[in-house]
Design an enzyme around this catalytic site. Structure first.
Site, PDB file in Angstrom:
ATOM      1  CG  ASP A 143       4.800  -4.324   7.035  1.00  0.00           C
ATOM      2  OD1 ASP A 143       4.180  -5.246   7.590  1.00  0.00           O
ATOM      3  OD2 ASP A 143       4.243  -3.404   6.428  1.00  0.00           O
ATOM      4  CE  LYS A 197      -4.809   6.590  10.279  1.00  0.00           C
ATOM      5  NZ  LYS A 197      -3.394   6.400   9.902  1.00  0.00           N
ATOM      6  CG  ASP A 256       4.646  -7.118  16.453  1.00  0.00           C
ATOM      7  OD1 ASP A 256       3.937  -6.091  16.363  1.00  0.00           O
ATOM      8  OD2 ASP A 256       4.223  -8.187  16.928  1.00  0.00           O
ATOM      9  CE1 TYR A 268      -7.133   3.740   9.733  1.00  0.00           C
ATOM     10  CE2 TYR A 268      -8.622   5.599   9.459  1.00  0.00           C
ATOM     11  CZ  TYR A 268      -7.552   4.847   9.019  1.00  0.00           C
ATOM     12  OH  TYR A 268      -6.890   5.218   7.871  1.00  0.00           O
ATOM     13  N   GLY A 289       0.782  -1.226   0.000  1.00  0.00           N
ATOM     14  CA  GLY A 289       0.000   0.000   0.000  1.00  0.00           C
ATOM     15  C   GLY A 289       0.815   1.278   0.000  1.00  0.00           C
ATOM     16  CB  ILE A 290       0.229   4.490   1.784  1.00  0.00           C
ATOM     17  CG1 ILE A 290      -1.153   4.737   1.179  1.00  0.00           C
ATOM     18  CG2 ILE A 290       0.965   5.816   1.969  1.00  0.00           C
ATOM     19  CD1 ILE A 290      -2.119   5.443   2.110  1.00  0.00           C
TER      20      ILE A 290
END
Length: 284
Positions: free
Chosen positions: A58, A183, A86, A179, A38-39
């Protein structure tokens, strides 16, 4: 064409923003989390294309290897070195930073790793909340804490932290409490780093609309089943319903924002947020 909206695309060299920055060299290291897909993968590739050494981390070791392989296929000017870890384990975070420091001078930190869980608050498992919090908010703080001394001790004492925020760091949708909280918290972390950086160490965040990443596209079938919609209806009627855009962003478009923000061209971006949300939070 419709399928392109829900299929994570591969990064191509022509898609990458290239900037002229004397600090974008192999001697300077950008530590990028979530780099297996992904990003995170797109950002690792974009920064390596701009000549940096990228410490890509990752928990997904196979995905990290794929990121390195993709860098080789694209024949980038910089390099990507995989460091598995991790982010919910402090010892792993410490090891990642220590190993990144052996590659050169840690000058940039890009916190992108994310996770998602869909559930109403009254049913939300606190164990799941704690897990997501550690990945998306606590780990960025601890990584920043460990990387700041390296930035301060560099030849010019400069550095920059980029944080992957979200439209959900400005307004929220239901059933994503962990989430949403994380954020919003990342914007607070960003501003705190800017407040303590004395103008030499900057921080910024990036807030986007929905992006074609595995984290997002993997939610589509479940959301479709939950709401009785087709996958394409989920994209148009749920994800993009309040955006002026007609399709989701590509990961490399987000990566390019980090390239710009980390570079000398972002020198006055400090504590701020690059809101690239297609009008999602600003129009009606």
């Amino acid at each position: 064409m419709a399928n392109e909206q829900i299929t994570p695309p591969e990064v191509q060299t022509d898609d990458i923003l290239r900037v002229n920055d004397p600090a974008f060299t192999l001697e300077n290291v950008a530590l990028v989390t979530g780099a297996a897909s992904g990003i995170g993968r797109a950002t690792a590739l974009a920064l390596a294309a701009n000549g940096l050494t990228v410490a890509a981390t990752d928990i997904d070791t196979e995905g990290l290897a794929d990121t390195v392989d993709r860098a080789a296929e694209l024949n980038l000017d910089g390099r990507i070195v995989e460091i598995s870890g991790d982010l919910t384990v402090d010892a792993d975070i410490e090891t990642v930073v220590n190993e990144a420091a052996t590659l050169g001078t840690i000058t940039y930190l890009v916190n992108i790793a994310g996770a998602q869980h869909i559930s109403p608050i009254e049913d939300f498992s606190m164990e799941t909340y704690d897990h997501l919090h550690r990945i998306m908010l606590r780990a960025p703080l601890y990584l920043t804490k460990l990387c700041l001394p390296h930035m301060r001790d560099s030849a010019d004492g400069r550095g920059c932290v980029g944080n992957m925020c979200s439209a959900h760091g400005h307004y929220v949708t239901a059933d994503k409490v962990a989430y949403n909280i994380s954020k919003f918290g990342l914007r607070g972390l960003t501003q705190s780093v800017a407040a303590e950086g004395d103008g030499r160490i900057r921080a910024f965040s990036v807030s986007t609309e929905y992006v074609k990443t595995p984290l997002v596209t993997d939610q589509i079938p479940d959301t479709a089943a939950q709401r009785g919609l087709t996958p394409q209806e989920v994209v148009s009627e749920v994800m993009l319903s309040e955006s002026r855009s007609t399709e989701m962003m590509d990961p490399v478009e987000v990566a390019n924002l980090f390239v710009f923000g980390l570079s000398q061209h972002g020198q006055h971006l400090n504590g701020g947020d690059l809101r690239w949300d297609g009008g999602m939070t600003l129009t009606y």
